[in-house]
Design a protein around this motif. Structure first.
Motif, PDB file in Angstrom:
ATOM      1  N   SER A   1      32.128  56.135  26.563  1.00  0.00           N
ATOM      2  CA  SER A   1      31.766  57.912  26.842  1.00  0.00           C
ATOM      3  C   SER A   1      31.839  58.695  25.552  1.00  0.00           C
ATOM      4  O   SER A   1      31.348  59.540  25.672  1.00  0.00           O
ATOM      5  N   ASP A   2      32.451  58.145  24.455  1.00  0.00           N
ATOM      6  CA  ASP A   2      32.311  58.667  23.096  1.00  0.00           C
ATOM      7  C   ASP A   2      31.355  58.156  22.281  1.00  0.00           C
ATOM      8  O   ASP A   2      31.437  56.907  21.953  1.00  0.00           O
ATOM      9  N   PRO A   3      29.992  58.815  21.822  1.00  0.00           N
ATOM     10  CA  PRO A   3      29.167  58.280  21.033  1.00  0.00           C
ATOM     11  C   PRO A   3      29.536  57.746  19.977  1.00  0.00           C
ATOM     12  O   PRO A   3      28.874  56.856  19.124  1.00  0.00           O
ATOM     13  N   ARG A   4      30.486  58.370  19.320  1.00  0.00           N
ATOM     14  CA  ARG A   4      31.013  57.370  17.990  1.00  0.00           C
ATOM     15  C   ARG A   4      31.508  56.247  18.206  1.00  0.00           C
ATOM     16  O   ARG A   4      31.724  55.622  17.045  1.00  0.00           O
ATOM     17  N   TRP A   5      32.070  55.749  19.179  1.00  0.00           N
ATOM     18  CA  TRP A   5      32.385  54.425  19.492  1.00  0.00           C
ATOM     19  C   TRP A   5      31.272  53.416  20.108  1.00  0.00           C
ATOM     20  O   TRP A   5      31.529  52.260  19.971  1.00  0.00           O
ATOM     21  N   ARG A   6      30.071  53.700  20.217  1.00  0.00           N
ATOM     22  CA  ARG A   6      29.205  53.125  20.581  1.00  0.00           C
ATOM     23  C   ARG A   6      28.320  52.221  18.951  1.00  0.00           C
ATOM     24  O   ARG A   6      28.337  52.936  18.178  1.00  0.00           O
ATOM     25  N   PRO A   7      28.250  50.957  19.264  1.00  0.00           N
ATOM     26  CA  PRO A   7      27.740  50.283  18.079  1.00  0.00           C
ATOM     27  C   PRO A   7      26.161  50.826  17.918  1.00  0.00           C
ATOM     28  O   PRO A   7      25.431  51.119  18.896  1.00  0.00           O
ATOM     29  N   ALA A   8      25.835  50.891  16.723  1.00  0.00           N
ATOM     30  CA  ALA A   8      24.338  51.120  16.295  1.00  0.00           C
ATOM     31  C   ALA A   8      23.478  49.788  16.750  1.00  0.00           C
ATOM     32  O   ALA A   8      24.093  48.768  16.733  1.00  0.00           O
ATOM     33  N   LEU A   9      22.366  50.201  17.203  1.00  0.00           N
ATOM     34  CA  LEU A   9      21.263  49.087  17.633  1.00  0.00           C
ATOM     35  C   LEU A   9      21.438  47.956  16.548  1.00  0.00           C
ATOM     36  O   LEU A   9      21.228  46.949  17.074  1.00  0.00           O
ATOM     37  N   PRO A  10      21.154  48.203  15.233  1.00  0.00           N
ATOM     38  CA  PRO A  10      21.160  47.041  14.310  1.00  0.00           C
ATOM     39  C   PRO A  10      22.161  46.227  14.361  1.00  0.00           C
ATOM     40  O   PRO A  10      22.043  45.000  14.440  1.00  0.00           O
ATOM     41  N   ALA A  11      23.439  46.685  14.642  1.00  0.00           N
ATOM     42  CA  ALA A  11      24.690  45.968  14.812  1.00  0.00           C
ATOM     43  C   ALA A  11      24.642  45.218  16.045  1.00  0.00           C
ATOM     44  O   ALA A  11      24.862  43.885  16.144  1.00  0.00           O
ATOM     45  N   VAL A  12      24.037  45.579  17.180  1.00  0.00           N
ATOM     46  CA  VAL A  12      23.880  45.076  18.503  1.00  0.00           C
ATOM     47  C   VAL A  12      22.904  44.069  18.338  1.00  0.00           C
ATOM     48  O   VAL A  12      23.099  42.750  18.938  1.00  0.00           O
ATOM     49  N   ILE A  13      21.695  44.232  17.695  1.00  0.00           N
ATOM     50  CA  ILE A  13      20.884  43.078  17.419  1.00  0.00           C
ATOM     51  C   ILE A  13      21.333  41.979  16.742  1.00  0.00           C
ATOM     52  O   ILE A  13      21.108  40.756  17.256  1.00  0.00           O
ATOM     53  N   GLN A  14      22.137  42.260  15.697  1.00  0.00           N
ATOM     54  CA  GLN A  14      22.628  41.025  14.780  1.00  0.00           C
ATOM     55  C   GLN A  14      23.624  40.352  15.728  1.00  0.00           C
ATOM     56  O   GLN A  14      23.510  38.927  15.601  1.00  0.00           O
ATOM     57  N   ARG A  15      24.361  41.050  16.504  1.00  0.00           N
ATOM     58  CA  ARG A  15      25.427  40.204  17.546  1.00  0.00           C
ATOM     59  C   ARG A  15      24.561  39.317  18.393  1.00  0.00           C
ATOM     60  O   ARG A  15      24.876  38.288  18.835  1.00  0.00           O
ATOM     61  N   LEU A  16      23.560  39.765  19.034  1.00  0.00           N
ATOM     62  CA  LEU A  16      22.689  39.331  20.070  1.00  0.00           C
ATOM     63  C   LEU A  16      22.040  38.102  19.361  1.00  0.00           C
ATOM     64  O   LEU A  16      21.784  36.895  20.068  1.00  0.00           O
ATOM     65  N   ASP A  17      21.629  38.322  18.167  1.00  0.00           N
ATOM     66  CA  ASP A  17      20.730  37.166  17.554  1.00  0.00           C
ATOM     67  C   ASP A  17      21.518  36.102  17.066  1.00  0.00           C
ATOM     68  O   ASP A  17      21.194  34.772  17.182  1.00  0.00           O
ATOM     69  N   SER A  18      22.884  36.286  17.355  1.00  0.00           N
ATOM     70  CA  SER A  18      23.855  35.212  16.813  1.00  0.00           C
ATOM     71  C   SER A  18      24.104  34.431  18.219  1.00  0.00           C
ATOM     72  O   SER A  18      24.728  33.129  18.081  1.00  0.00           O
ATOM     73  N   CYS A  19      24.035  34.841  19.244  1.00  0.00           N
ATOM     74  CA  CYS A  19      24.201  34.186  20.647  1.00  0.00           C
ATOM     75  C   CYS A  19      23.483  32.992  20.833  1.00  0.00           C
ATOM     76  O   CYS A  19      22.170  32.817  20.586  1.00  0.00           O
TER      77      CYS A  19
END
Length: 194
Positions: free
Chosen positions: A176-194
């Motif tokens: 609910s707090d946008p400051r706690w949401r990960p940025a898309l580049p970090a999300v991409i990096q994490r998904l790329d490692s799956c």
């Protein structure tokens, strides 16, 4: 990119059949509730959305394919952000998947704007939209991240053996707090490692 006012209309069955026979230039992809076609319309082109049952609910995608589609979705939204726009309407109807190539496309930029602008949403029950933009706040990359997190949660629900990483990301992205949401580049990096 400027937002244009568009008119929706309904085609009678015989007119739709004629249009499909003579005016289709290219299939753009398949989304959750239909497929999108690029058609000749008057002197230009238009996108025609044809409704069908939800693709994810009837999908035969393997868990690996769903993870790759999740990654491609995030990359595609990041490309929109890299061009200086926030989509503001990311939902399953506006995400197309080319089943032959796995290419993910985003459509319906009618609510897109530059970061920091107010898209003009009022209080709504759209669970896929970030609370800050529903409250009249400015659009940011984090508000699109919230919507992508919602979509990732829908993808997670379709997996035979849900990915813990994808589940964790979907929850973090919908903070609910946008400051706690990960940025898309970090999300991409994490998904790329799956």
């Amino acid at each position: 990119m400027t937002a244009k006012k568009t008119e929706g209309f309904v085609l009678e069955a015989e007119h739709l059949e004629e249009l499909l026979r003579s005016a289709v230039k290219e299939e753009l992809g398949v989304g959750a509730s239909g497929r999108a076609l690029l058609i000749r319309w008057g002197e230009g082109d238009a996108v025609l959305k044809l409704a069908h049952s939800e693709i994810l609910e009837n999908s035969t995608y393997s868990d690996d394919v769903l993870l790759r589609l999740s990654l491609r979705l995030c990359v595609t939204v990041q490309e929109v952000h890299d061009r200086g726009y926030i989509h503001n309407d990311l939902m399953d109807d506006n995400v197309l998947v080319d089943e032959a190539t796995g290419r993910v496309s985003i459509i319906d930029f009618g609510n897109a704007c530059r970061p920091g602008q107010d898209v003009g949403y009022s209080a709504s029950s759209n669970v896929n939209l970030a609370p800050e933009i529903l409250g009249g706040g400015p659009s940011t990359a984090a508000s699109d991240v919230f919507s992508v997190g919602f979509l990732l949660g829908q993808i997670l629900d379709e997996m035979d053996q849900p990915s813990r990483t994808l589940g964790r990301l979907a929850r973090e992205m919908q903070s609910s707090d946008p400051r706690w949401r990960p940025a898309l580049p970090a999300v991409i990096q994490r998904l790329d490692s799956c």
